[in-house]
Design an enzyme around this catalytic site. Structure first.
Site, PDB file in Angstrom:
ATOM      1  N   SER A  29       0.824  -1.216   0.000  1.00  0.00           N
ATOM      2  CA  SER A  29       0.000   0.000   0.000  1.00  0.00           C
ATOM      3  C   SER A  29       0.854   1.261   0.000  1.00  0.00           C
ATOM      4  O   SER A  29       1.740   1.413   0.840  1.00  0.00           O
ATOM      5  CB  SER A  29      -0.882   0.057   1.258  1.00  0.00           C
ATOM      6  OG  SER A  29      -1.779  -0.997   1.263  1.00  0.00           O
ATOM      7  N   HIS A  60      -3.692   0.285  -4.738  1.00  0.00           N
ATOM      8  CA  HIS A  60      -3.164  -0.893  -5.419  1.00  0.00           C
ATOM      9  C   HIS A  60      -3.656  -0.876  -6.860  1.00  0.00           C
ATOM     10  O   HIS A  60      -4.845  -1.008  -7.121  1.00  0.00           O
ATOM     11  CB  HIS A  60      -3.644  -2.167  -4.735  1.00  0.00           C
ATOM     12  CG  HIS A  60      -2.943  -2.445  -3.444  1.00  0.00           C
ATOM     13  ND1 HIS A  60      -1.854  -3.275  -3.346  1.00  0.00           N
ATOM     14  CD2 HIS A  60      -3.166  -1.975  -2.207  1.00  0.00           C
ATOM     15  CE1 HIS A  60      -1.442  -3.313  -2.101  1.00  0.00           C
ATOM     16  NE2 HIS A  60      -2.216  -2.537  -1.378  1.00  0.00           N
ATOM     17  N   HIS A  82      -5.421  -9.242  -1.139  1.00  0.00           N
ATOM     18  CA  HIS A  82      -5.438  -9.479   0.304  1.00  0.00           C
ATOM     19  C   HIS A  82      -6.573 -10.434   0.639  1.00  0.00           C
ATOM     20  O   HIS A  82      -7.642 -10.381   0.030  1.00  0.00           O
ATOM     21  CB  HIS A  82      -5.664  -8.164   1.066  1.00  0.00           C
ATOM     22  CG  HIS A  82      -4.655  -7.107   0.784  1.00  0.00           C
ATOM     23  ND1 HIS A  82      -4.760  -6.260  -0.290  1.00  0.00           N
ATOM     24  CD2 HIS A  82      -3.519  -6.759   1.431  1.00  0.00           C
ATOM     25  CE1 HIS A  82      -3.724  -5.438  -0.288  1.00  0.00           C
ATOM     26  NE2 HIS A  82      -2.952  -5.725   0.738  1.00  0.00           N
ATOM     27  N   TYR A  84      -8.439 -10.272   3.180  1.00  0.00           N
ATOM     28  CA  TYR A  84      -9.604  -9.534   3.708  1.00  0.00           C
ATOM     29  C   TYR A  84     -10.531  -9.020   2.598  1.00  0.00           C
ATOM     30  O   TYR A  84     -11.685  -8.683   2.841  1.00  0.00           O
ATOM     31  CB  TYR A  84      -9.178  -8.370   4.621  1.00  0.00           C
ATOM     32  CG  TYR A  84      -8.397  -7.258   3.956  1.00  0.00           C
ATOM     33  CD1 TYR A  84      -9.011  -6.346   3.097  1.00  0.00           C
ATOM     34  CD2 TYR A  84      -7.034  -7.108   4.188  1.00  0.00           C
ATOM     35  CE1 TYR A  84      -8.296  -5.338   2.473  1.00  0.00           C
ATOM     36  CE2 TYR A  84      -6.306  -6.100   3.578  1.00  0.00           C
ATOM     37  CZ  TYR A  84      -6.944  -5.224   2.721  1.00  0.00           C
ATOM     38  OH  TYR A  84      -6.234  -4.232   2.097  1.00  0.00           O
ATOM     39  N   GLU A  85     -10.023  -8.970   1.365  1.00  0.00           N
ATOM     40  CA  GLU A  85     -10.873  -8.515   0.251  1.00  0.00           C
ATOM     41  C   GLU A  85     -11.913  -9.567  -0.117  1.00  0.00           C
ATOM     42  O   GLU A  85     -12.823  -9.287  -0.895  1.00  0.00           O
ATOM     43  CB  GLU A  85     -10.000  -8.209  -0.977  1.00  0.00           C
ATOM     44  CG  GLU A  85      -9.111  -6.987  -0.793  1.00  0.00           C
ATOM     45  CD  GLU A  85      -8.176  -6.797  -1.972  1.00  0.00           C
ATOM     46  OE1 GLU A  85      -8.594  -6.150  -2.954  1.00  0.00           O
ATOM     47  OE2 GLU A  85      -7.032  -7.303  -1.924  1.00  0.00           O
ATOM     48  N   ALA A 112       2.963  -2.073   3.874  1.00  0.00           N
ATOM     49  CA  ALA A 112       2.805  -1.019   4.869  1.00  0.00           C
ATOM     50  C   ALA A 112       2.492  -1.726   6.179  1.00  0.00           C
ATOM     51  O   ALA A 112       1.754  -2.707   6.190  1.00  0.00           O
ATOM     52  CB  ALA A 112       1.648  -0.116   4.473  1.00  0.00           C
ATOM     53  N   MET A 228      -1.333  -6.825   7.070  1.00  0.00           N
ATOM     54  CA  MET A 228      -2.414  -7.697   6.594  1.00  0.00           C
ATOM     55  C   MET A 228      -2.045  -8.433   5.305  1.00  0.00           C
ATOM     56  O   MET A 228      -2.913  -8.779   4.509  1.00  0.00           O
ATOM     57  CB  MET A 228      -3.676  -6.853   6.347  1.00  0.00           C
ATOM     58  CG  MET A 228      -4.091  -6.047   7.551  1.00  0.00           C
ATOM     59  SD  MET A 228      -5.411  -4.904   7.145  1.00  0.00           S
ATOM     60  CE  MET A 228      -5.373  -3.817   8.583  1.00  0.00           C
ATOM     61  N   SER A 229      -0.758  -8.617   5.089  1.00  0.00           N
ATOM     62  CA  SER A 229      -0.333  -9.269   3.839  1.00  0.00           C
ATOM     63  C   SER A 229       0.934 -10.078   4.076  1.00  0.00           C
ATOM     64  O   SER A 229       1.216 -10.486   5.202  1.00  0.00           O
ATOM     65  CB  SER A 229      -0.080  -8.187   2.773  1.00  0.00           C
ATOM     66  OG  SER A 229       1.044  -7.407   3.129  1.00  0.00           O
ATOM     67  N   ASN A 252       2.675   3.862  10.426  1.00  0.00           N
ATOM     68  CA  ASN A 252       2.012   4.406  11.619  1.00  0.00           C
ATOM     69  C   ASN A 252       2.454   3.596  12.835  1.00  0.00           C
ATOM     70  O   ASN A 252       2.969   2.486  12.689  1.00  0.00           O
ATOM     71  CB  ASN A 252       0.477   4.302  11.469  1.00  0.00           C
ATOM     72  CG  ASN A 252       0.025   2.871  11.224  1.00  0.00           C
ATOM     73  OD1 ASN A 252       0.082   2.365  10.099  1.00  0.00           O
ATOM     74  ND2 ASN A 252      -0.396   2.202  12.274  1.00  0.00           N
ATOM     75  N   HIS A 264      -6.424   4.866   6.722  1.00  0.00           N
ATOM     76  CA  HIS A 264      -5.780   4.337   5.507  1.00  0.00           C
ATOM     77  C   HIS A 264      -5.069   5.469   4.753  1.00  0.00           C
ATOM     78  O   HIS A 264      -3.999   5.258   4.174  1.00  0.00           O
ATOM     79  CB  HIS A 264      -6.830   3.652   4.618  1.00  0.00           C
ATOM     80  CG  HIS A 264      -6.254   2.996   3.393  1.00  0.00           C
ATOM     81  ND1 HIS A 264      -5.263   2.030   3.458  1.00  0.00           N
ATOM     82  CD2 HIS A 264      -6.514   3.167   2.075  1.00  0.00           C
ATOM     83  CE1 HIS A 264      -4.945   1.647   2.229  1.00  0.00           C
ATOM     84  NE2 HIS A 264      -5.689   2.315   1.378  1.00  0.00           N
TER      85      HIS A 264
HETATM   86  N1  HPA Z   1      -1.992  -2.678  11.600  1.00  0.00           N
HETATM   87  C1  HPA Z   1      -2.164  -3.608  10.646  1.00  0.00           C
HETATM   88  N2  HPA Z   1      -1.880  -3.394   9.375  1.00  0.00           N
HETATM   89  C2  HPA Z   1      -1.384  -2.176   9.032  1.00  0.00           C
HETATM   90  C3  HPA Z   1      -1.194  -1.167   9.982  1.00  0.00           C
HETATM   91  C4  HPA Z   1      -1.514  -1.430  11.337  1.00  0.00           C
HETATM   92  O1  HPA Z   1      -1.360  -0.580  12.236  1.00  0.00           O
HETATM   93  N3  HPA Z   1      -0.695  -0.086   9.305  1.00  0.00           N
HETATM   94  C5  HPA Z   1      -0.596  -0.449   8.000  1.00  0.00           C
HETATM   95  N4  HPA Z   1      -1.013  -1.718   7.828  1.00  0.00           N
END
Ligand code: HPA
Length: 290
Positions: A29, A60, A82, A84-85, A112, A228-229, A252, A264
């Site tokens: 991302s 993406h 992903h 989750y999609e 990310a 998440m990947s 973050n 996001h």
């Molecule tokens: N948690 C999970 N996935 C993420 C985060 C997070 O804080 N930041 C970017 N992808």
């Protein structure tokens, strides 16, 4: 079945780009800009590749870019799938299987991630030393096709140690060169900003970010960064015998580590801010791989 599908995808890719691809790169991302680095590029939208799915997440692009970086032929996945999609995990890892069948030996996974480790700053990079799979799924579940790899693959060294050394050494050189350049410009002594750390990536299903209680738990479990990947793709790559590098952009601090809430947009913005450093590091690393 999956093997035949991967062969079809691989043959299609080869029909568009006949060079031997040495490195595949999956862009996370906000990190999609690296695809522009590929020279003499052939761009294939995912929809055109047999059995590829299409990407639904903002940030993406959903295309495969084939071209040369530092004179080396690469395949860049600009946009990934992903879990989750709503995809099946086999769809998520399908491109990696196609790369494996194509004979690609090296895979660079980027993402990310939110930091659990308070020593990591937002906008820094984390080289993945190892991972924890808490996604609740495994891409190797089901009947094993030996043409991909063994039923019970070893995961002692998912992220190749010799390649980790290359990434660390290139990042160090970049930081030192930047400080030297600034010193020459300003005539003043500059401190060196070592922007790369090494840590453990924990893969979660998402798509919500974690609760502060979950973050405290994950820290105790040994995670440094959350995302998440990556994990399913890394497992698949090791199954087919590819060497893997994983790099997280710390977009973050994870929930509860700072007072900020996570958006996001912030994840995307931080990705864009580190884009130059990130692109240079990838270029330099690609030039050094076997
Ligand atoms: N948690 C999970 N996935 C993420 C985060 C997070 O804080 N930041 C970017 N992808």
């Amino acid at each position: 079945m999956n093997y035949e599908k991967a062969v079809e995808a691989a043959e299609f890719i080869r029909s568009k780009y006949s060079q031997e691809i040495k490195v595949a790169v999956v862009l996370g991302s906000g990190l999609g800009a690296f695809a522009d680095e590929a020279k003499n590029a052939v761009v294939i939208p995912y929809e055109e590749i047999p059995h590829f799915s299409s990407s639904t997440v903002e940030g993406h692009a959903g295309r495969l870019v084939l071209g040369e970086v530092e004179g080396i032929s690469v395949a860049v996945q600009q946009g990934r799938f992903h879990y989750y999609e709503g995809y099946e995990i086999a769809q998520v890892v399908f491109p990696v299987r196609a790369f494996g069948v194509l004979g690609v030996k090296n895979l660079i996974l980027t993402n990310a991630a939110g930091s659990v480790n308070t020593d990591f700053a937002q906008g820094s990079l984390m080289l993945i030393r190892d991972h924890i799979n808490l996604t609740g799924v495994n891409p190797l579940r089901g009947i094993n096709d030996e043409r991909f790899g063994a039923r019970f693959p070893d995961m002692t060294e998912v992220y190749a140690l010799d390649y980790q050394e290359i990434v660390i050494s290139e990042a160090k050189k970049m930081a030192q060169e930047k400080a030297a350049r600034k010193e020459a410009e300003s005539g003043q002594k500059q401190s060196i900003n070592y922007f790369l750390r090494r840590g453990v990536y924990c893969g979660l299903i998402g798509p919500n970010y974690e609760t502060p209680a979950e973050v405290r738990m994950l820290r105790q479990l040994g995670a440094d960064a959350l995302g998440m990947s990556t994990v399913a793709e890394a497992i698949t790559a090791r199954h087919v015998g590819m060497k893997v590098i994983g790099i997280s952009c710390i977009t973050n601090m994870a929930a509860g580590i700072s007072d900020d809430v996570i958006h996001h947009e912030e994840v995307m913005e931080t990705g864009a801010k580190v884009a130059e450093t990130f692109k240079e590091l990838l270029r330099r690393v690609i030039a050094k791989l076997d």
